[in-house]
Structures are given as structure tokens and as C-alpha cells.
Motif scaffolding. Structure first.
Motif, PDB file in Angstrom:
ATOM      1  N   SER A  86      12.837  14.840  -8.461  1.00  0.00           N
ATOM      2  CA  SER A  86      11.747  13.895  -8.251  1.00  0.00           C
ATOM      3  C   SER A  86      10.373  14.546  -8.358  1.00  0.00           C
ATOM      4  O   SER A  86       9.362  13.841  -8.388  1.00  0.00           O
ATOM      5  CB  SER A  86      11.875  13.240  -6.867  1.00  0.00           C
ATOM      6  OG  SER A  86      11.574  14.163  -5.831  1.00  0.00           O
ATOM      7  N   LEU A  87      10.281  15.869  -8.416  1.00  0.00           N
ATOM      8  CA  LEU A  87       8.971  16.529  -8.483  1.00  0.00           C
ATOM      9  C   LEU A  87       8.214  16.054  -9.720  1.00  0.00           C
ATOM     10  O   LEU A  87       8.730  16.123 -10.836  1.00  0.00           O
ATOM     11  CB  LEU A  87       9.131  18.044  -8.549  1.00  0.00           C
ATOM     12  CG  LEU A  87       9.859  18.746  -7.399  1.00  0.00           C
ATOM     13  CD1 LEU A  87       9.925  20.241  -7.663  1.00  0.00           C
ATOM     14  CD2 LEU A  87       9.198  18.466  -6.076  1.00  0.00           C
ATOM     15  N   ARG A  88       6.982  15.554  -9.516  1.00  0.00           N
ATOM     16  CA  ARG A  88       6.205  15.009 -10.632  1.00  0.00           C
ATOM     17  C   ARG A  88       4.731  15.370 -10.486  1.00  0.00           C
ATOM     18  O   ARG A  88       4.130  15.154  -9.450  1.00  0.00           O
ATOM     19  CB  ARG A  88       6.268  13.479 -10.676  1.00  0.00           C
ATOM     20  CG  ARG A  88       7.597  12.886 -10.987  1.00  0.00           C
ATOM     21  CD  ARG A  88       7.904  12.964 -12.477  1.00  0.00           C
ATOM     22  NE  ARG A  88       9.151  12.297 -12.774  1.00  0.00           N
ATOM     23  CZ  ARG A  88      10.341  12.853 -12.689  1.00  0.00           C
ATOM     24  NH1 ARG A  88      10.458  14.100 -12.283  1.00  0.00           N
ATOM     25  NH2 ARG A  88      11.433  12.194 -12.992  1.00  0.00           N
ATOM     26  N   PHE A  89       4.160  15.882 -11.573  1.00  0.00           N
ATOM     27  CA  PHE A  89       2.715  16.015 -11.682  1.00  0.00           C
ATOM     28  C   PHE A  89       2.204  14.847 -12.504  1.00  0.00           C
ATOM     29  O   PHE A  89       2.887  14.381 -13.430  1.00  0.00           O
ATOM     30  CB  PHE A  89       2.328  17.306 -12.421  1.00  0.00           C
ATOM     31  CG  PHE A  89       2.351  18.536 -11.566  1.00  0.00           C
ATOM     32  CD1 PHE A  89       1.328  18.775 -10.658  1.00  0.00           C
ATOM     33  CD2 PHE A  89       3.378  19.448 -11.673  1.00  0.00           C
ATOM     34  CE1 PHE A  89       1.344  19.913  -9.870  1.00  0.00           C
ATOM     35  CE2 PHE A  89       3.400  20.586 -10.889  1.00  0.00           C
ATOM     36  CZ  PHE A  89       2.379  20.818  -9.983  1.00  0.00           C
ATOM     37  N   SER A  90       0.994  14.385 -12.206  1.00  0.00           N
ATOM     38  CA  SER A  90       0.352  13.420 -13.089  1.00  0.00           C
ATOM     39  C   SER A  90       0.022  14.159 -14.389  1.00  0.00           C
ATOM     40  O   SER A  90       0.010  15.389 -14.437  1.00  0.00           O
ATOM     41  CB  SER A  90      -0.913  12.858 -12.438  1.00  0.00           C
ATOM     42  OG  SER A  90      -1.832  13.891 -12.147  1.00  0.00           O
ATOM     43  N   VAL A 109       6.209  11.365  -1.157  1.00  0.00           N
ATOM     44  CA  VAL A 109       5.029  12.109  -0.715  1.00  0.00           C
ATOM     45  C   VAL A 109       4.119  12.224  -1.937  1.00  0.00           C
ATOM     46  O   VAL A 109       4.524  12.758  -2.964  1.00  0.00           O
ATOM     47  CB  VAL A 109       5.392  13.510  -0.182  1.00  0.00           C
ATOM     48  CG1 VAL A 109       4.146  14.266   0.240  1.00  0.00           C
ATOM     49  CG2 VAL A 109       6.392  13.400   0.960  1.00  0.00           C
ATOM     50  N   ARG A 110       2.931  11.672  -1.809  1.00  0.00           N
ATOM     51  CA  ARG A 110       1.954  11.721  -2.910  1.00  0.00           C
ATOM     52  C   ARG A 110       0.716  12.448  -2.406  1.00  0.00           C
ATOM     53  O   ARG A 110       0.074  11.996  -1.463  1.00  0.00           O
ATOM     54  CB  ARG A 110       1.580  10.321  -3.359  1.00  0.00           C
ATOM     55  CG  ARG A 110       0.520  10.324  -4.439  1.00  0.00           C
ATOM     56  CD  ARG A 110       0.099   8.933  -4.810  1.00  0.00           C
ATOM     57  NE  ARG A 110      -0.861   8.966  -5.882  1.00  0.00           N
ATOM     58  CZ  ARG A 110      -1.328   7.889  -6.474  1.00  0.00           C
ATOM     59  NH1 ARG A 110      -0.911   6.697  -6.104  1.00  0.00           N
ATOM     60  NH2 ARG A 110      -2.203   8.009  -7.430  1.00  0.00           N
ATOM     61  N   SER A 128       1.355   6.404 -13.755  1.00  0.00           N
ATOM     62  CA  SER A 128       0.927   5.581 -14.887  1.00  0.00           C
ATOM     63  C   SER A 128       0.281   6.484 -15.939  1.00  0.00           C
ATOM     64  O   SER A 128      -0.144   7.602 -15.630  1.00  0.00           O
ATOM     65  CB  SER A 128      -0.060   4.512 -14.425  1.00  0.00           C
ATOM     66  OG  SER A 128      -1.246   5.105 -13.926  1.00  0.00           O
ATOM     67  N   PRO A 129       0.182   5.999 -17.187  1.00  0.00           N
ATOM     68  CA  PRO A 129      -0.420   6.825 -18.244  1.00  0.00           C
ATOM     69  C   PRO A 129      -1.848   7.283 -17.934  1.00  0.00           C
ATOM     70  O   PRO A 129      -2.265   8.344 -18.383  1.00  0.00           O
ATOM     71  CB  PRO A 129      -0.394   5.916 -19.473  1.00  0.00           C
ATOM     72  CG  PRO A 129       0.763   5.005 -19.222  1.00  0.00           C
ATOM     73  CD  PRO A 129       0.752   4.761 -17.725  1.00  0.00           C
ATOM     74  N   ASP A 130      -2.612   6.496 -17.156  1.00  0.00           N
ATOM     75  CA  ASP A 130      -3.977   6.899 -16.812  1.00  0.00           C
ATOM     76  C   ASP A 130      -4.036   7.716 -15.520  1.00  0.00           C
ATOM     77  O   ASP A 130      -5.129   8.040 -15.038  1.00  0.00           O
ATOM     78  CB  ASP A 130      -4.900   5.686 -16.724  1.00  0.00           C
ATOM     79  CG  ASP A 130      -4.542   4.746 -15.582  1.00  0.00           C
ATOM     80  OD1 ASP A 130      -3.581   5.022 -14.816  1.00  0.00           O
ATOM     81  OD2 ASP A 130      -5.218   3.710 -15.445  1.00  0.00           O
ATOM     82  N   ASP A 131      -2.875   8.040 -14.925  1.00  0.00           N
ATOM     83  CA  ASP A 131      -2.751   8.882 -13.730  1.00  0.00           C
ATOM     84  C   ASP A 131      -3.301   8.250 -12.454  1.00  0.00           C
ATOM     85  O   ASP A 131      -3.403   8.906 -11.436  1.00  0.00           O
ATOM     86  CB  ASP A 131      -3.431  10.249 -13.923  1.00  0.00           C
ATOM     87  CG  ASP A 131      -2.803  11.058 -15.027  1.00  0.00           C
ATOM     88  OD1 ASP A 131      -1.566  10.980 -15.184  1.00  0.00           O
ATOM     89  OD2 ASP A 131      -3.535  11.760 -15.740  1.00  0.00           O
ATOM     90  N   ARG A 132      -3.644   6.976 -12.485  1.00  0.00           N
ATOM     91  CA  ARG A 132      -4.238   6.331 -11.314  1.00  0.00           C
ATOM     92  C   ARG A 132      -3.203   5.683 -10.396  1.00  0.00           C
ATOM     93  O   ARG A 132      -3.502   5.410  -9.244  1.00  0.00           O
ATOM     94  CB  ARG A 132      -5.258   5.294 -11.762  1.00  0.00           C
ATOM     95  CG  ARG A 132      -6.458   5.939 -12.439  1.00  0.00           C
ATOM     96  CD  ARG A 132      -7.448   4.955 -12.996  1.00  0.00           C
ATOM     97  NE  ARG A 132      -7.643   3.819 -12.137  1.00  0.00           N
ATOM     98  CZ  ARG A 132      -8.135   2.660 -12.553  1.00  0.00           C
ATOM     99  NH1 ARG A 132      -8.474   2.502 -13.808  1.00  0.00           N
ATOM    100  NH2 ARG A 132      -8.287   1.653 -11.714  1.00  0.00           N
ATOM    101  N   VAL A 147       8.063  -0.205  -6.170  1.00  0.00           N
ATOM    102  CA  VAL A 147       6.906  -0.014  -5.304  1.00  0.00           C
ATOM    103  C   VAL A 147       5.806   0.558  -6.186  1.00  0.00           C
ATOM    104  O   VAL A 147       6.012   1.554  -6.881  1.00  0.00           O
ATOM    105  CB  VAL A 147       7.223   0.943  -4.129  1.00  0.00           C
ATOM    106  CG1 VAL A 147       5.972   1.204  -3.306  1.00  0.00           C
ATOM    107  CG2 VAL A 147       8.344   0.379  -3.271  1.00  0.00           C
ATOM    108  N   LEU A 148       4.653  -0.087  -6.163  1.00  0.00           N
ATOM    109  CA  LEU A 148       3.511   0.348  -6.957  1.00  0.00           C
ATOM    110  C   LEU A 148       2.355   0.625  -6.004  1.00  0.00           C
ATOM    111  O   LEU A 148       1.894  -0.293  -5.311  1.00  0.00           O
ATOM    112  CB  LEU A 148       3.114  -0.720  -7.974  1.00  0.00           C
ATOM    113  CG  LEU A 148       1.855  -0.447  -8.797  1.00  0.00           C
ATOM    114  CD1 LEU A 148       2.030   0.804  -9.655  1.00  0.00           C
ATOM    115  CD2 LEU A 148       1.514  -1.643  -9.663  1.00  0.00           C
ATOM    116  N   ASP A 149       1.919   1.878  -5.951  1.00  0.00           N
ATOM    117  CA  ASP A 149       0.818   2.275  -5.067  1.00  0.00           C
ATOM    118  C   ASP A 149       1.051   1.795  -3.637  1.00  0.00           C
ATOM    119  O   ASP A 149       0.172   1.207  -3.007  1.00  0.00           O
ATOM    120  CB  ASP A 149      -0.514   1.742  -5.588  1.00  0.00           C
ATOM    121  CG  ASP A 149      -0.902   2.349  -6.926  1.00  0.00           C
ATOM    122  OD1 ASP A 149      -0.490   3.502  -7.192  1.00  0.00           O
ATOM    123  OD2 ASP A 149      -1.601   1.686  -7.706  1.00  0.00           O
TER     124      ASP A 149
END
Length: 162
Positions: A86-90, A109-110, A128-132, A147-149
Motif C-alpha cells: 500500500s505504500l504510495r507517493f504522489s 495514513v496520509r 489523483s493525477p494532479d496529486d490533490r 473513500v475520496l479525501d
């Protein structure tokens, strides 16, 4: 001096850069002969995650049966578990997220902020593609929701894979 001097200086810089490049390749070759360094290098490659620009490193560590994430050398809180996949960088490398477990509850955890805890598993975490924005799927039982934001969307019997 003039143009000939400038060209000569450029050629000298080019040769110097070539020397540094060769030295870096040679040093890495020598380091890989050291079994401890080679094992560490393989471990980071298998268990760590670099940001897209290569400037940030995240990986999971264990101490006294507790898991934590190291992000740029800084330890997270301790958890009962962390999902390696699950580790993710924008895309821009400014944001980082992962799924953790505490007391059999799963949460995202964000940027060191813990989200809502769920009984079921969490899956498919991405920016998201714009990292927001950050989205992930929650499976608290027989149903699935996105779940979104940190806002829960409508629940469905299942989700189709593309």
C-alpha cells in the motif's frame, strides 16, 4: 581566450563529468561485492519505495513485534501491521500514504494523519493525477465503497475491475 577558451573549458568539464560517472559505476560495483551491502541493497529494492524523483525513501521496519514506516529517516507511529503493497507517493513526491492496522482496525495514513478506522480491509489506494486527492476502496463486509479525501461514497455489492 574567446570562443576557443570557452570550448576548451566545456571539453574539460565534459571529461571531468565522465570521470565522476566512471567512478560512481566502479564504486557501486565494489560495494556490491560486500555481502552486507549487497543484502541491504536487495532488501531496500524489495521492501522500500522511492519517490518518482528518487529523492525520498519509505520502507517498513519492525521493532518488538510492532511495525512502523520510515519516511526520509523519520519513524511513524507504531502499528500492529502495515501493508507493504500500500505504500504510495504522489506523482510529485510531496505526499505519502499507506494502510496500517491497529487493534484489528484498518486505516489509511496520509502525510502522517490517520484516517477513519474500518473493520474490513482497505485496498487500491492511489493519488489523483494532479496529486490533490487520495482514494481507496473499503471492504467492511459483503459490500464495497470508495473513500475520496476521507469522504465515504455510496456502498456497492462489488466493484468491477478494468
Amino acid at each position: 581566450a574567446g570562443w576557443t577558451g570557452a570550448i576548451r573549458q566545456c571539453l574539460l568539464l565534459l571529461m571531468l563529468n565522465g570521470i565522476y560517472w566512471l567512478r560512481a559505476k566502479t564504486d557501486e560495483g565494489h560495494l556490491m561485492r560486500d555481502p552486507a551491502y549487497a543484502a541491504y541493497s536487495r532488501w531496500v529494492e524489495e521492501n522500500g519505495l522511492f519517490s518518482g524523483d528518487g529523492r525520498r525513501l519509505a520502507y517498513i521496519a519492525i521493532r518488538e513485534n510492532k511495525y512502523f514506516v520510515l519516511l526520509d529517516g523519520q519513524e511513524s507511529k507504531e502499528y500492529d501491521g502495515v501493508n507493504l503493497h500500500s505504500l504510495r507517493f504522489s506523482r510529485d513526491g510531496k505526499h505519502f500514504a499507506y494502510v496500517a492496522v491497529r487493534d484489528r482496525k484498518h486505516f489509511v495514513v496520509r502525510d502522517v494523519q490517520e484516517g477513519k478506522a474500518y473493520d474490513g480491509g482497505l485496498d487500491t489506494i492511489f493519488f489523483s493525477p494532479d496529486d490533490r486527492h487520495l482514494a481507496y476502496a473499503v471492504e467492511p463486509g459483503a459490500h464495497t465503497r470508495w473513500v475520496l479525501d476521507d469522504r465515504e461514497c455510496r456502498e456497492y455489492d462489488s466493484m468491477a475491475n478494468n
